[in-house]
Write a protein that holds these residues in place. Sequence first.
Motif, PDB file in Angstrom:
ATOM      1  N   GLY A 156      -9.260  -2.356   0.892  1.00 14.92           N
ATOM      2  CA  GLY A 156      -8.643  -3.187  -0.133  1.00 14.92           C
ATOM      3  C   GLY A 156      -9.578  -4.248  -0.662  1.00 14.92           C
ATOM      4  O   GLY A 156      -9.692  -4.461  -1.879  1.00 14.92           O
ATOM      5  N   ILE A 161       0.830  -1.212   0.000  1.00 11.87           N
ATOM      6  CA  ILE A 161       0.000   0.000   0.000  1.00 11.87           C
ATOM      7  C   ILE A 161       0.859   1.253   0.000  1.00 11.87           C
ATOM      8  O   ILE A 161       0.641   2.179  -0.789  1.00 11.87           O
ATOM      9  CB  ILE A 161      -0.950   0.013   1.220  1.00 11.87           C
ATOM     10  N   ALA A 180      -9.580  -6.635  -4.013  1.00 12.40           N
ATOM     11  CA  ALA A 180      -8.439  -7.492  -3.711  1.00 12.40           C
ATOM     12  C   ALA A 180      -8.937  -8.887  -3.333  1.00 12.40           C
ATOM     13  O   ALA A 180     -10.012  -9.050  -2.755  1.00 12.40           O
ATOM     14  CB  ALA A 180      -7.621  -6.909  -2.563  1.00 12.40           C
ATOM     15  N   TYR A 217      -5.530 -10.299   1.813  1.00 12.77           N
ATOM     16  CA  TYR A 217      -4.768  -9.262   2.504  1.00 12.77           C
ATOM     17  C   TYR A 217      -3.831  -9.950   3.487  1.00 12.77           C
ATOM     18  O   TYR A 217      -4.282 -10.707   4.341  1.00 12.77           O
ATOM     19  CB  TYR A 217      -5.720  -8.321   3.252  1.00 12.77           C
ATOM     20  N   ASP A 237      -7.903  -0.402   6.395  1.00 13.93           N
ATOM     21  CA  ASP A 237      -7.107  -0.737   5.207  1.00 13.93           C
ATOM     22  C   ASP A 237      -7.573  -2.057   4.593  1.00 13.93           C
ATOM     23  O   ASP A 237      -7.679  -2.192   3.374  1.00 13.93           O
ATOM     24  CB  ASP A 237      -5.623  -0.838   5.558  1.00 13.93           C
ATOM     25  N   ILE A 284      -2.967  -7.945  -1.263  1.00 10.37           N
ATOM     26  CA  ILE A 284      -2.340  -6.783  -0.633  1.00 10.37           C
ATOM     27  C   ILE A 284      -1.389  -7.280   0.448  1.00 10.37           C
ATOM     28  O   ILE A 284      -1.761  -8.074   1.308  1.00 10.37           O
ATOM     29  CB  ILE A 284      -3.399  -5.846  -0.028  1.00 10.37           C
ATOM     30  N   LEU A 318      -3.489   1.379  -3.087  1.00 10.13           N
ATOM     31  CA  LEU A 318      -4.929   1.199  -3.284  1.00 10.13           C
ATOM     32  C   LEU A 318      -5.408   1.901  -4.554  1.00 10.13           C
ATOM     33  O   LEU A 318      -6.385   1.473  -5.172  1.00 10.13           O
ATOM     34  CB  LEU A 318      -5.700   1.714  -2.065  1.00 10.13           C
ATOM     35  N   LEU A 348      -4.894  -0.508  -7.310  1.00 12.56           N
ATOM     36  CA  LEU A 348      -5.954  -1.513  -7.301  1.00 12.56           C
ATOM     37  C   LEU A 348      -7.231  -0.953  -7.923  1.00 12.56           C
ATOM     38  O   LEU A 348      -7.887  -1.620  -8.727  1.00 12.56           O
ATOM     39  CB  LEU A 348      -6.218  -1.963  -5.857  1.00 12.56           C
TER      40      LEU A 348
END
Length: 225
Positions: free
Chosen positions: A90, A52, A95, A98, A86, A77, A60, A63
């Motif tokens: 994401g 990030i 995404a 993570y 966050d 991520i 982001l 993304l």
Amino acid sequence: MKILVIEDEPDMLDNIVSSLRKEQYVVEEAANYHEALDKIGAYDYDCILLDINLPGGNGLHLLADLKKNKKSDGVIIVSARNSLDDKVAGLELGADDYLAKPFHIAELHARVKSVLRRRIFEGSNLIQIQNLTLDPDKHQVWVNNQELTLNRKEYDILLYLVTNKGRLVSKTALAEHVWGDYIDEADNFEFIYSQIKNLRKKLKDHHAAVEIGAIYGIGYKLTSP
């Protein structure tokens, strides 16, 4: 499988890239926002590992740009920012997963394999087309349950054609996906012709029920007559 690692910490970037290459992935890297933006705009990847906090911009936003352009690259991520906000941001942007730093490389590999299975192989560990079977985790191929011995590039080409079965794959796309950044060192596509020729012969000798068709001057297509 082709992976892009977007990470600005040099040691972390080197560790991730080297570990993924040992797993026989084709790996490219980007160390800042603008370099990453250029790569995701120009090429397709099976999976992107996205930090990030990047020099020059927020991961982001990369993304969001991927999803805006309707690209289907899988995204994990990988960030030291482990806040709930966050993670939610994401995942809401599209995404697939993570992973918070610090993490074990073995966990990263497991997450990558999981994303690839879901996105490309519909959750299965094996790919089956007629009498041809591939195991992407073990990098093995069988025809009529007998193992087919391929070199690294022959396997990579076959896997890429299998995941694009029935679609015409251009020579440029095939070269970029299988050779990655090293494609810039090639003067022509003779190395592809050679690998394709050998791969066709091995498939034919083992009576595989798939064929690699060629569209002269354009590319290749895997079919199962």
